[in-house]
Design a protein around this motif. Structure first.
Motif, PDB file in Angstrom:
ATOM      1  N   UNK A  89       0.845  -1.195   0.000  1.00 40.49           N
ATOM      2  CA  UNK A  89       0.000   0.000   0.000  1.00 40.49           C
ATOM      3  C   UNK A  89       0.877   1.241   0.000  1.00 40.49           C
ATOM      4  N   UNK A  90       0.322   2.412  -0.376  1.00 38.20           N
ATOM      5  CA  UNK A  90       1.080   3.659  -0.225  1.00 38.20           C
ATOM      6  C   UNK A  90       1.299   3.968   1.255  1.00 38.20           C
ATOM      7  N   UNK A  91       2.544   4.267   1.615  1.00 35.71           N
ATOM      8  CA  UNK A  91       2.922   4.494   3.020  1.00 35.71           C
ATOM      9  C   UNK A  91       3.584   5.867   3.141  1.00 35.71           C
ATOM     10  N   UNK A  92       2.900   6.745   3.886  1.00 38.97           N
ATOM     11  CA  UNK A  92       3.438   8.094   4.123  1.00 38.97           C
ATOM     12  C   UNK A  92       4.292   8.060   5.379  1.00 38.97           C
ATOM     13  N   UNK A  93       5.599   8.297   5.213  1.00 39.86           N
ATOM     14  CA  UNK A  93       6.536   8.293   6.338  1.00 39.86           C
ATOM     15  C   UNK A  93       6.348   9.543   7.199  1.00 39.86           C
ATOM     16  N   UNK A  94       6.892   9.512   8.394  1.00 37.80           N
ATOM     17  CA  UNK A  94       6.890  10.708   9.244  1.00 37.80           C
ATOM     18  C   UNK A  94       7.656  11.811   8.522  1.00 37.80           C
ATOM     19  N   UNK A  95       7.021  12.972   8.394  1.00 36.21           N
ATOM     20  CA  UNK A  95       7.605  14.081   7.650  1.00 36.21           C
ATOM     21  C   UNK A  95       7.066  14.200   6.235  1.00 36.21           C
ATOM     22  N   UNK A  96       6.273  13.222   5.827  1.00 32.68           N
ATOM     23  CA  UNK A  96       5.713  13.258   4.472  1.00 32.68           C
ATOM     24  C   UNK A  96       4.701  14.387   4.338  1.00 32.68           C
ATOM     25  N   UNK A  97       4.549  14.858   3.109  1.00 36.96           N
ATOM     26  CA  UNK A  97       3.555  15.884   2.811  1.00 36.96           C
ATOM     27  C   UNK A  97       2.539  15.336   1.816  1.00 36.96           C
ATOM     28  N   UNK A  98       1.274  15.360   2.236  1.00 39.21           N
ATOM     29  CA  UNK A  98       0.181  14.992   1.350  1.00 39.21           C
ATOM     30  C   UNK A  98      -0.545  16.281   1.012  1.00 39.21           C
ATOM     31  N   UNK A  99      -0.124  16.891  -0.106  1.00 37.45           N
ATOM     32  CA  UNK A  99      -0.586  18.231  -0.473  1.00 37.45           C
ATOM     33  C   UNK A  99      -0.150  19.200   0.624  1.00 37.45           C
ATOM     34  N   UNK A 100      -1.087  19.742   1.426  1.00 40.56           N
ATOM     35  CA  UNK A 100      -0.712  20.702   2.477  1.00 40.56           C
ATOM     36  C   UNK A 100      -0.668  20.066   3.858  1.00 40.56           C
ATOM     37  N   UNK A 101      -0.883  18.738   3.940  1.00 39.04           N
ATOM     38  CA  UNK A 101      -0.954  18.058   5.228  1.00 39.04           C
ATOM     39  C   UNK A 101       0.370  17.340   5.503  1.00 39.04           C
ATOM     40  N   UNK A 102       0.955  17.588   6.674  1.00 37.50           N
ATOM     41  CA  UNK A 102       2.237  16.977   7.026  1.00 37.50           C
ATOM     42  C   UNK A 102       2.023  15.855   8.030  1.00 37.50           C
ATOM     43  N   UNK A 103       2.672  14.698   7.780  1.00 35.66           N
ATOM     44  CA  UNK A 103       2.541  13.532   8.649  1.00 35.66           C
ATOM     45  C   UNK A 103       3.527  13.658   9.809  1.00 35.66           C
ATOM     46  N   UNK A 104       2.999  13.486  11.017  1.00 31.15           N
ATOM     47  CA  UNK A 104       3.832  13.568  12.222  1.00 31.15           C
ATOM     48  C   UNK A 104       3.676  12.285  13.039  1.00 31.15           C
ATOM     49  N   UNK A 105       4.643  12.074  13.925  1.00 34.96           N
ATOM     50  CA  UNK A 105       4.519  10.962  14.869  1.00 34.96           C
ATOM     51  C   UNK A 105       3.335  11.243  15.787  1.00 34.96           C
TER      52      UNK A 105
END
Length: 540
Positions: A89-105
């Protein structure tokens, strides 16, 4: 029509930027309405593999997954119902940006989560968020998702005039692009598919003037639970069509690629032979969208022994539709005359992609090619055992190529510039027009026939227009028109309408211009005895 720039470049690869390509397409007469990215801006999103999925200790609907990103493993809390070990599956790592949304721990119900497993909506691919986006089993773990899904793409939307129906498929757009850049078009390798059984359905053309060609093939043992490959569903998505099942996906793909609408029937729900005929007023048909339709006389139908099973060139019927348990299908690729389809969908308050193409005209020699291509794709995706391809045709009712005389002197006069005979012949060849030098002409002239996919070449001016757009409108010389002007005769014994209107305005009158369309109740109040004509499809 929407199409993927990458898909077009699979057929022809001009050395142009997206903007230059769009400009060239517009100048060729195919107006571009818009260009947009194929997906949202993504960073640090990779192909991940779920190694394990255990129940969350504090939440019934959450799972604690171990996800591999290639070099390392991560703990991720996920609520998707299809999260399970072994899928990619697509996996967004910590620090990834999905458009304007940032993935955090984060910590979800007391359990730490390092990243996010993504659905199609989170990637900006569609509105589907019912579960994780499942990738192919051979997807390379750790690969950048932008590269794997080829998201560095643009979706181009063109607004085509009715005479350019040949460009409602990638094949036509590729022809135009190759033509403008003097490049060869790379067609897919379409080979005849050998039959492994002799099952077939007899077809009778009772209305050959409306349907002069009907190509069919039986395919047994199709697995509808097979997953449509990601490359195909992505091409459909970028063209504005959602994936349904392998059979529907393949027929939609052929429509977009080869500009040939197709239809699939459940073979076991067909009764006897197929007959293409005109409707009898009052017949009933339940369409694929569930609507019950009372047919007017003169509507072209696909029928079997049970009655109508489809509105030809517009929409199939529900009684023979492919279902989840279907294993044997009958594929149709037909040519319906534009005059037989034009306006029929609107008369029933419908608009379909198939009807849009048929009423403008499709290639009347493209049905066999479309059937072979569809069979190839379907067998590679869902398996099955094909029968023979059956081409039922009324040659006398197929469109006949018109021979148009093109004069070099006329070309020079209309365009304002002399074009070498060799250049004119080269343009005609690149347009796939057949031509011969007119032996009976004192001046240089050609007798030209357009190919089967062009319905808009009828007179000499049409050919000159083709030459001008290939040369480029910007290359044509600018010349000032020359004309003589003379005074119109005027008499003192008569006054003009304009003077009379001004006199009425001076006396306080106002001019009233009423609408052509009025409310029926208001019309009755003003003219109770008048019989008004009612619109079938009023604007409001």
């Amino acid at each position: 029509m929407k199409f993927s720039e990458r898909w077009l470049r699979e057929w022809v690869t001009p050395p142009l930027s997206t903007q230059a390509l769009v400009s060239q397409i517009t100048m060729a007469g195919l107006e571009v309405d818009g260009v947009e990215p194929a997906a949202a801006i993504l960073s640090q999103v990779v192909v991940g593999e779920i190694l394990s999925a255990e129940p969350h200790p504090n939440a019934d609907k959450l799972k604690v997954c171990t996800v591999s990103s290639g070099p390392e493993s991560h703990q991720v809390v996920c609520g998707a119902p299809n999260a399970r070990p072994g899928i990619k599956v697509p996996f967004a790592l910590v620090g990834a940006k999905l458009d304007d949304f940032k993935i955090k721990k984060a910590k979800l119900r007391g359990v730490e989560s390092f990243g996010m497993l993504c659905s199609e909506r989170e990637l900006g691919l569609s509105e589907n968020h019912e579960g994780l986006m499942e990738l192919a089993a051979d997807a390379p773990v750790g690969a950048d998702i932008n590269g794997y899904l080829q998201l560095d793409d643009r979706i181009i939307e063109v607004d085509l005039t009715p005479n350019r129906s040949d460009c409602l498929g990638i094949i036509g757009l590729a022809r135009e692009t190759g033509l403008m850049n003097n490049l060869d078009v790379c067609m897919p390798d379409i080979q005849p598919v050998a039959a492994v059984h002799n099952d077939q359905v007899a077809v009778h053309l009772a209305a050959p003037e409306g349907c002069p060609r009907f190509v069919g093939r039986v395919v047994r043992g199709v697995n509808l639970t097979a997953a449509t490959p990601l490359w195909l569903t992505e091409k459909l998505r970028r063209s504005g069509i959602r994936s349904i099942d392998p059979v529907v996906d393949v027929t939609n793909y052929i429509m977009l690629e080869l500009n040939q609408p197709m239809h699939a029937y459940d073979l076991n729900r067909l009764t006897g032979d197929i007959t293409v005929r005109q409707s009898i007023g009052g017949e009933q048909l339940t369409l694929l969208n569930g609507s019950e339709t009372t047919l007017a006389a003169g509507t072209l139908l696909i029928t079997d022994a049970s009655g109508p099973i489809g509105m030809a060139g517009i929409m199939g019927g529900a009684s023979t539709a492919v279902q989840s348990d279907t294993q044997d299908i009958y594929l149709e690729a037909a040519f319906f005359a534009p005059i037989a389809i034009a306006g029929r969908a609107r008369a029933y308050a419908m608009h379909t992609d198939a009807g849009h193409r048929f009423e403008r005209g499709v290639d009347y020699e493209g049905q066999v090619r479309a059937m072979e291509r569809a069979t190839q794709l379907l067998l590679s995706i869902a398996g099955g055992h094909p029968g023979p391809l059956v081409d039922t045709v009324s040659e006398a009712d197929l469109p006949q190529a018109i021979e148009v005389r093109l004069r070099a002197a006329r070309v020079a006069r209309v365009l304002g510039m002399v074009i070498d005979d060799a250049d004119i012949e080269n343009i005609l060849k690149r347009l796939e027009f057949e031509f011969t030098v007119d032996p009976n002409s004192g001046d240089r002239a050609w007798l030209v026939q357009s190919p089967s996919h062009r319905f808009d070449i009828n007179i000499e001016a049409d050919l000159i227009e083709e030459i001008s757009r290939i040369i480029g409108y910007e290359a044509l010389p600018v010349t000032q028109p020359v004309a003589t002007l003379s005074m119109l005769e005027a008499t003192e014994t008569q006054s003009s309408d304009k003077r009379l209107k001004q006199r009425l305005i001076d006396r306080g009158y106002s001019e009233a211009i009423s609408y052509s369309f009025v409310d029926s109740e208001l019309q009755h109040r003003l003219l109770p005895d008048a019989i008004a004509v009612a619109l079938k499809n009023p604007l409001s």
